[in-house]
Enzyme design. Structure first.
Site, PDB file in Angstrom:
ATOM      1  N   GLU A  91       0.843  -1.193   0.000  1.00  0.00           N
ATOM      2  CA  GLU A  91       0.000   0.000   0.000  1.00  0.00           C
ATOM      3  C   GLU A  91       0.882   1.248   0.000  1.00  0.00           C
ATOM      4  OE1 GLU A  91      -2.459   3.116   0.291  1.00  0.00           O
ATOM      5  OE2 GLU A  91      -3.007   1.098  -0.370  1.00  0.00           O
TER       6      GLU A  91
ATOM      7  N   ARG B  35     -16.589   4.028   5.243  1.00  0.00           N
ATOM      8  CA  ARG B  35     -15.579   3.230   4.549  1.00  0.00           C
ATOM      9  C   ARG B  35     -14.436   2.826   5.475  1.00  0.00           C
ATOM     10  NH1 ARG B  35     -15.332   3.054  -1.067  1.00  0.00           N
ATOM     11  NH2 ARG B  35     -17.162   3.957  -2.065  1.00  0.00           N
TER      12      ARG B  35
ATOM     13  N   TYR C 265     -27.886   8.621   4.132  1.00  0.00           N
ATOM     14  CA  TYR C 265     -28.146   7.552   5.101  1.00  0.00           C
ATOM     15  C   TYR C 265     -27.187   7.735   6.267  1.00  0.00           C
ATOM     16  CZ  TYR C 265     -24.412   5.608   2.099  1.00  0.00           C
ATOM     17  OH  TYR C 265     -23.278   5.437   1.339  1.00  0.00           O
TER      18      TYR C 265
ATOM     19  N   ASP D 248     -11.811  -1.734  -8.581  1.00  0.00           N
ATOM     20  CA  ASP D 248     -11.858  -0.610  -9.514  1.00  0.00           C
ATOM     21  C   ASP D 248     -10.783  -0.679 -10.586  1.00  0.00           C
ATOM     22  OD1 ASP D 248     -14.057   0.503  -8.319  1.00  0.00           O
ATOM     23  OD2 ASP D 248     -12.972   2.087  -7.272  1.00  0.00           O
TER      24      ASP D 248
END
Length: 403
Positions: A38, A113, A220, A298
């Site tokens: 990462e 997230r 939401y 993605d």
């Protein structure tokens, strides 16, 4: 064929977002070790909220992390609640509290997230994530072995590379045809509103979609109800960019929804600095893999967010990929070919469906809009979208023979 050695193939996952960590977690579940590279110096998920639908929830349960996520999320009572832009009239609403588990065996949640990222991280072994490792190049040697190069000069030669490095994927650019982006004409705003500043209607355990001419807005609650997530879609300005870190002002956000129900504009007014990014359109790829290198999430299938399935499809990819590799450890390229055969038809269908949804949501007032509103009142989206929510990777694997 790759000589993987007694301990199995060395697997490098490029990207430590939701898809990359899900891949690491599902590989671990299959008894296969992998290293996640990462680029960020710490694991964090930019953005705000997402919907954890039953197809995602059942996979998180298999990883043993659903309970921890649910404690930090919100279990929805109402979903697909469509409201008219000018006065908030409810066009349709779905009773998720009673129907979702009965139909699909799981509830639907909304979550920040970062909470989903943390849940997935907990299922990856300690030491399985290398932070501060920005991949800048991928090449494949004459013998088929991938070579990864990182910004700090490090070179890694794994047996298998999984490109989970997002919409601007370095891995995708190295192995498959160009996925040239076209201008969609739309941009997205996102924001979080502290619940104490949000009106009562927005604090409900409901996923609400306000639809109107050229625009729509979804809200939401997330973070165990402590915040309300907003994501809205509007015509794009020329200077909008495809970035999760670009920002706008509340005034710009409000201007897009001038004339809408005052309750909605009051909710927007309570937001902090909103993010804003352009939605670029990309056609589905015909292939994701080259030899021992493949794509996920993605990097493989960026899609408009109108079915709230981007993260879900990355998690599904991870589950299928891990099983394919576990079933064929001696021949990773063959396993990756099986993986893409299983996944491309489904993700391509979702890319197309998400693309079409913007046209439906953004109709101008008139006969077509009135017909759409009548159809919403008659529809049952929870049943109509069963092909999304009932999907189980185990069933897909059982029903597809090896090549």
């Amino acid at each position: 064929m790759i000589d993987a050695g007694a301990e199995g193939p060395r697997i490098a996952i490029v990207g430590g977002g939701i898809g990359g960590l899900a891949a690491g977690a599902f590989l671990r579940r299959e008894g296969i070790s992998a290293t996640v590279y990462e680029q960020a110096s710490q694991l964090r998920e930019v953005g705000a909220g997402l919907v954890v639908a039953p197809n995602t929830a059942r996979l998180l349960r298999r990883l043993g992390v659903l309970a921890a996520l649910a404690a930090r999320a919100v279990r929805l009572d109402v979903g697909w609640e469509f409201r008219r832009w000018r006065d908030g009239a409810v066009l349709s609403a779905e009773d998720l509290a009673s129907a979702c588990e009965r139909l699909y065996g799981e509830h639907t949640y909304t979550a920040h997230r970062a909470d989903l990222l943390e849940a997935l991280r907990s299922a990856v072994p300690d030491g399985g994530v290398r932070l501060g490792s920005r991949c800048v190049d991928l090449t494949v040697r004459g013998d088929g072995r991938p070579v990864l190069r990182f910004a700090d000069g490090e070179t890694v030669e794994p047996d298998v590379v999984i490109g989970a490095d997002g919409i601007h994927s370095v891995v995708r650019g190295a192995i498959t045809e160009s996925a040239s982006a076209t201008y969609s004409g739309l941009c997205a705003f996102r924001a979080l509103v502290p619940s104490e500043h949000a009106p009562d209607f927005a604090r409900r355990a409901a996923q609400t979609l306000w639809i109107g001419p050229g625009h729509h807005l979804v809200h939401y609650p997330v973070s165990a109800g402590r915040s309300v997530n907003l994501v809205a879609f509007a015509p794009a300005r020329d200077d909008a960019v495809e970035s999760w870190t670009a920002t706008a002002t509340v005034e710009e956000f409000l201007a897009e929804f001038e004339g809408w129900d005052p309750r909605l504009t009051a909710l927007i007014r309570a937001a902090g600095t909103p993010g804003r990014w352009a939605l670029l359109d990309r056609a589905p790829l015909r292939r994701w893999s080259e030899g021992a290198v493949t794509l996920l999430g993605d990097a493989a299938h960026p899609m408009f967010p109108f079915f709230a399935q981007g993260a879900a499809q990355a998690v599904e990819d991870a589950a299928v990929l891990a099983r394919c590799l576990a079933d064929d450890l001696d021949d990773p390229p063959r396993a990756l070919r099986r993986y893409e055969r299983l996944r491309i038809p489904r993700t391509s269908r979702l890319q197309d469906a998400s693309h079409t949804r913007s046209l439906v949501n953004h109709l101008p007032d008139g006969p077509d809009q009135q017909a759409r509103d009548r159809s919403f009142a008659e529809a049952d989206p929870l049943v109509a979208n069963g092909w999304i929510y009932a999907y189980d990777p185990d069933d897909a694997l059982l029903n597809t023979a090896d090549a």
